[in-house]
Design a protein around this motif. Structure first.
Motif, PDB file in Angstrom:
ATOM      1  N   ALA B  62       0.821  -1.213   0.000  1.00 40.71           N
ATOM      2  CA  ALA B  62       0.000   0.000   0.000  1.00 40.71           C
ATOM      3  C   ALA B  62       0.857   1.267   0.000  1.00 40.71           C
ATOM      4  O   ALA B  62       0.387   2.347  -0.339  1.00 40.71           O
ATOM      5  N   LEU B  63       2.112   1.128   0.414  1.00 37.27           N
ATOM      6  CA  LEU B  63       3.004   2.291   0.367  1.00 37.27           C
ATOM      7  C   LEU B  63       3.335   2.633  -1.096  1.00 37.27           C
ATOM      8  O   LEU B  63       3.735   3.747  -1.395  1.00 37.27           O
ATOM      9  N   GLU B  64       3.179   1.654  -1.979  1.00 40.65           N
ATOM     10  CA  GLU B  64       3.431   1.828  -3.426  1.00 40.65           C
ATOM     11  C   GLU B  64       4.744   2.541  -3.683  1.00 40.65           C
ATOM     12  O   GLU B  64       4.839   3.475  -4.467  1.00 40.65           O
ATOM     13  N   LEU B  65       5.778   2.069  -2.998  1.00 43.72           N
ATOM     14  CA  LEU B  65       7.055   2.779  -3.054  1.00 43.72           C
ATOM     15  C   LEU B  65       7.658   2.807  -4.448  1.00 43.72           C
ATOM     16  O   LEU B  65       8.335   3.754  -4.823  1.00 43.72           O
ATOM     17  N   ASP B  66       7.372   1.754  -5.222  1.00 46.41           N
ATOM     18  CA  ASP B  66       8.020   1.660  -6.526  1.00 46.41           C
ATOM     19  C   ASP B  66       7.580   2.751  -7.502  1.00 46.41           C
ATOM     20  O   ASP B  66       8.215   2.958  -8.528  1.00 46.41           O
ATOM     21  N   PHE B 147       9.562  18.724   2.587  1.00 50.72           N
ATOM     22  CA  PHE B 147       9.745  18.091   1.273  1.00 50.72           C
ATOM     23  C   PHE B 147       8.602  18.492   0.362  1.00 50.72           C
ATOM     24  O   PHE B 147       7.440  18.277   0.688  1.00 50.72           O
ATOM     25  N   ASN B 148       8.946  19.079  -0.771  1.00 54.60           N
ATOM     26  CA  ASN B 148       7.905  19.624  -1.642  1.00 54.60           C
ATOM     27  C   ASN B 148       7.988  19.156  -3.082  1.00 54.60           C
ATOM     28  O   ASN B 148       7.416  19.780  -3.968  1.00 54.60           O
ATOM     29  N   THR B 149       8.704  18.059  -3.334  1.00 55.20           N
ATOM     30  CA  THR B 149       8.793  17.572  -4.709  1.00 55.20           C
ATOM     31  C   THR B 149       7.786  16.442  -4.913  1.00 55.20           C
ATOM     32  O   THR B 149       7.893  15.385  -4.287  1.00 55.20           O
ATOM     33  N   ALA B 150       6.815  16.684  -5.784  1.00 51.84           N
ATOM     34  CA  ALA B 150       5.783  15.671  -6.030  1.00 51.84           C
ATOM     35  C   ALA B 150       6.426  14.408  -6.580  1.00 51.84           C
ATOM     36  O   ALA B 150       7.362  14.467  -7.373  1.00 51.84           O
ATOM     37  N   GLY B 151       5.945  13.265  -6.123  1.00 51.98           N
ATOM     38  CA  GLY B 151       6.424  11.989  -6.636  1.00 51.98           C
ATOM     39  C   GLY B 151       7.744  11.530  -6.052  1.00 51.98           C
ATOM     40  O   GLY B 151       8.288  10.509  -6.456  1.00 51.98           O
ATOM     41  N   ALA B 152       8.269  12.288  -5.089  1.00 48.21           N
ATOM     42  CA  ALA B 152       9.595  11.969  -4.560  1.00 48.21           C
ATOM     43  C   ALA B 152       9.546  10.906  -3.466  1.00 48.21           C
ATOM     44  O   ALA B 152       8.580  10.786  -2.724  1.00 48.21           O
ATOM     45  N   LEU B 153      10.624  10.133  -3.410  1.00 51.40           N
ATOM     46  CA  LEU B 153      10.869   9.262  -2.266  1.00 51.40           C
ATOM     47  C   LEU B 153      11.883  10.002  -1.400  1.00 51.40           C
ATOM     48  O   LEU B 153      12.976  10.320  -1.872  1.00 51.40           O
TER      49      LEU B 153
END
Lengths: 252, 411
Positions: B62-66, B147-153
């Motif tokens: 569910a974290l969908e880290l990939d 942290f303000n970058t969309a889509g970032a890990l």
């Protein structure tokens, strides 16, 4: 109806969980009077206390409760409190996270309908704490949380002292108190009692009445007042127990 | 470098890890960890909801880290009294070859599972907070990470090393934008003999941030750690918070507090591990849940064979402020010695108590006022136990208040 009555209960019927407990109770308390209601376990003492204060778990099915002329039935507990009714609980509830001082300040503001200045409030609080012989760091503890039986009853009396009600109902205030604590609590109540105030003591045992003297004693059995009299009635009960009265009532 | 989640093949490869290390010009210690983690990436498995108990209610999938990509993030800002002799707050890049950075990974290992491997493989924003022996830091050290970058890990790492008999208090605040983001923060607390460390973390993540944070303290002889975790924002915030009481006479106090709104999911796993004798621990985690929010608590108190005369308390309380809110609570004791001073635990979940409401109303407060008082009191208890400095207490009160107001607005 008696115009001079502070509290007047007429033919009160009340249920708990669908079971009828109060079965037509009558009582009138005038300013300056101390009444005691005595009764065995299960006679309806706590139901009466809770019904007077408006506990939603208790359902009134008939009768009336007039306080300063107004009908209390249907009124929220907080509105009853703001009109000057006070109940000292038999089992006060612990409220972790809320300190005694914070709680009292909010309660006092609510009942008086105005913000009492902090300094004035503190002075009053410390004076009342002294009267009831409670330690000052009591105020910073969470309300009733981890309190001993005696501390809980003293916290109730402190609330009574701060809220200055015109009618106070004390539900089994003597239970769980040793004789020293009982004396302290009774001294406090006697100091707070005045000519404009009514006091109703609800108790199983007579011993509280050695320290707070009622002018009127009533015997509650099976949801009704079956006998009323003076202080000597309490002594009679102490000597003979409730059995003799119960027998007399059931055979009547 | 913004990439929408789950539209691309995973960018989290060993190759990407090495490229990041090169770009950041890693110092040797970090490089060694990154290399080890990169190698572990393809070998280590994700924790499994059926086999790893702390993950029972959150499938790591569910974290969908990939779907996320490492981005060269904002550097943490610190607001700290650097002039204090014996205290240093240093980014890993500047920490040099020697000293405390060598203890990186001691509390939270590189290869415990794929998530920790991901953290170290893409580690950025590392901060070392160190006190020399006998240093007393009078004011809390403040670390702000945004942290303000969309889509970032994002993978902030805070390594706290308290020298012998030092005193240190740290407040770490996490924030992110309201775009999708994944965060894997790690906090390591290495508390030297006789040292006292107070650590407070404020999780004000954005509405679409998924968080898995890991915090572990290791206490040496006669030391004490106290931590408070406040969670007031984030789509899914899962925190693992552990204290390993390795030193005789050491103690741990773990407190946690969350207010859930909308569909937020707050998940705590805690571990009080009494390894040495004469150790003491206290724990209180509370959640107030509105709307459709959900809290999960799974807490383990362990007393090992050597943990004689341990004194442990573990409490989890959940207050349900809406009919659609939900709480799961599972406190567990594992005691291997029969010589403990005290081990207690308790858990509750339910709506505001009607008897409490009646009692408070009987003192003149309206029903609404009584509920307000009960909720504030409920949430105030862990704050009281944390004995925060007044300014921090006020700040936390304001944050909690704002969140509660927002609840009322949605309800």
């Amino acid at each position: 109806m008696n115009e001079a009555s502070l509290l007047e209960i007429n033919a009160l019927h009340a249920d708990v969980a669908g079971k009828e407990i109060l079965k037509g109770l009558d009582l009138a308390v005038r300013p300056g009077e101390v009444h005691a209601i005595m009764g065995p376990n299960g006679s309806g003492k706590s139901t009466l206390a809770n019904t007077l204060m408006g506990n939603p778990r208790y359902a009134v099915t008939g009768g009336e409760i007039r306080f300063l002329g107004d009908e209390l039935i249907g009124m929220a507990p907080d509105e009853r409190a703001r009109r000057g009714l006070f109940l000292a609980f038999q089992y006060p509830v612990a409220v972790p996270g809320v300190t005694v001082v914070n709680f009292l300040r909010q309660a006092v503001n609510a009942v008086r309908g105005e913000e009492v200045p902090v300094r004035e409030f503190r002075e009053e609080l410390f004076a009342k704490m002294e009267l009831l012989k409670v330690d000052r760091d009591f105020a910073r503890r969470y309300l009733n949380d981890g309190f001993s039986g005696g501390e809980k009853k003293r916290a109730e009396m402190l609330q009574l002292a701060m809220l200055q009600p015109s009618m106070a109902v004390l539900d089994e205030t003597d239970s769980g108190l040793d004789i020293d604590a009982l004396r302290t609590v009774a001294d406090g109540v006697n100091a707070l009692m005045n000519q404009d105030m009514g006091l109703l003591l609800i108790t199983h045992y007579q011993r509280l009445l050695n320290y707070i003297k009622p002018q009127f004693v009533h015997v509650l059995i099976d949801g009704r007042i079956v006998r009323s009299g003076g202080p000597d009635l309490a002594e009679e009960l102490e000597a003979n127990g409730y059995d003799s009265i119960e027998t007399a009532v059931s055979s009547a | 470098m913004s990439v929408a989640p789950s539209t691309v093949a995973s960018a989290l490869t060993p190759k990407a890890s090495r490229a990041l290390g090169d770009a950041l010009n890693d110092v040797p210690t970090v490089s060694a960890h990154r290399t080890q983690a990169a190698e572990a990436l393809n070998k280590s498995a994700m924790p499994s909801p059926s086999h790893d108990r702390p993950w029972k209610y959150v499938d790591p999938a569910a974290l969908e880290l990939d779907g996320f990509v490492p981005s060269l993030g904002t550097n943490p800002s610190t607001d700290n009294p650097t002039t204090i002799e014996g205290l240093s707050v240093t980014p890993f890049e500047e920490a040099g070859r020697e000293g405390a950075l060598g203890r990186l990974g001691k509390a939270v290992a590189v290869n415990s599972n794929r998530i920790s491997a991901l953290h170290y493989a893409f580690l950025q924003n590392g901060l070392l907070v160190e006190t020399k022996p006998n240093t007393e830091v009078p004011e809390p050290v403040r670390l702000t990470r945004e942290f303000n970058t969309a889509g970032a890990l994002v993978t902030p790492h805070t390594l706290i090393v308290a020298g012998d008999n030092s005193r240190l208090s740290i407040i770490e605040e996490y924030r992110s934008c309201d775009e999708p983001l994944a965060a894997l923060p790690v906090v390591e607390l290495l508390v030297g003999p006789g040292a006292v460390v107070h650590y407070t973390s404020l999780h004000h993540w954005g509405t679409k941030t998924r968080v898995f944070s890991e915090q572990r303290a290791i206490t040496e002889r006669d030391s004490a750690v106290r931590s408070l975790s406040l969670v007031t924002g984030g789509l899914l915030v899962k925190s693992h918070i552990a204290s390993s009481l390795e030193g005789r006479g050491s103690s741990s106090e773990l407190y946690g507090l969350s207010v859930g709104a909308s569909d937020e999911h707050i998940d705590f796993y805690t571990l009080q591990d009494h390894i040495a004798e004469d150790t003491r621990s206290d724990l209180l985690f509370k959640s107030a849940l509105g709307d459709r929010s959900r809290a999960v608590y799974y807490g383990v108190t362990k007393v090992g064979l050597e943990g004689r005369r341990s004194d442990a308390n573990q409490e989890n309380r959940n207050l349900l402020l809406s009919r659609s809110a939900k709480a799961d609570s599972d406190p567990v004791l594992e005691i291997l010695t029969n010589d403990v001073a005290r081990v207690s635990h308790g858990a509750t979940a339910g709506p505001v108590d009607e008897e409490e409401l009646f009692y408070i109303q009987s003192r003149g407060l309206t029903r609404e006022g009584a509920v307000e008082l009960l909720v504030r009191g409920f949430l105030g208890e862990p704050l009281d136990r944390s004995a925060l400095v007044e300014s921090v207490r006020q700040e936390l009160n304001a944050v909690i208040e704002a969140k509660l107001q927002a609840l009322g607005a949605e309800a």
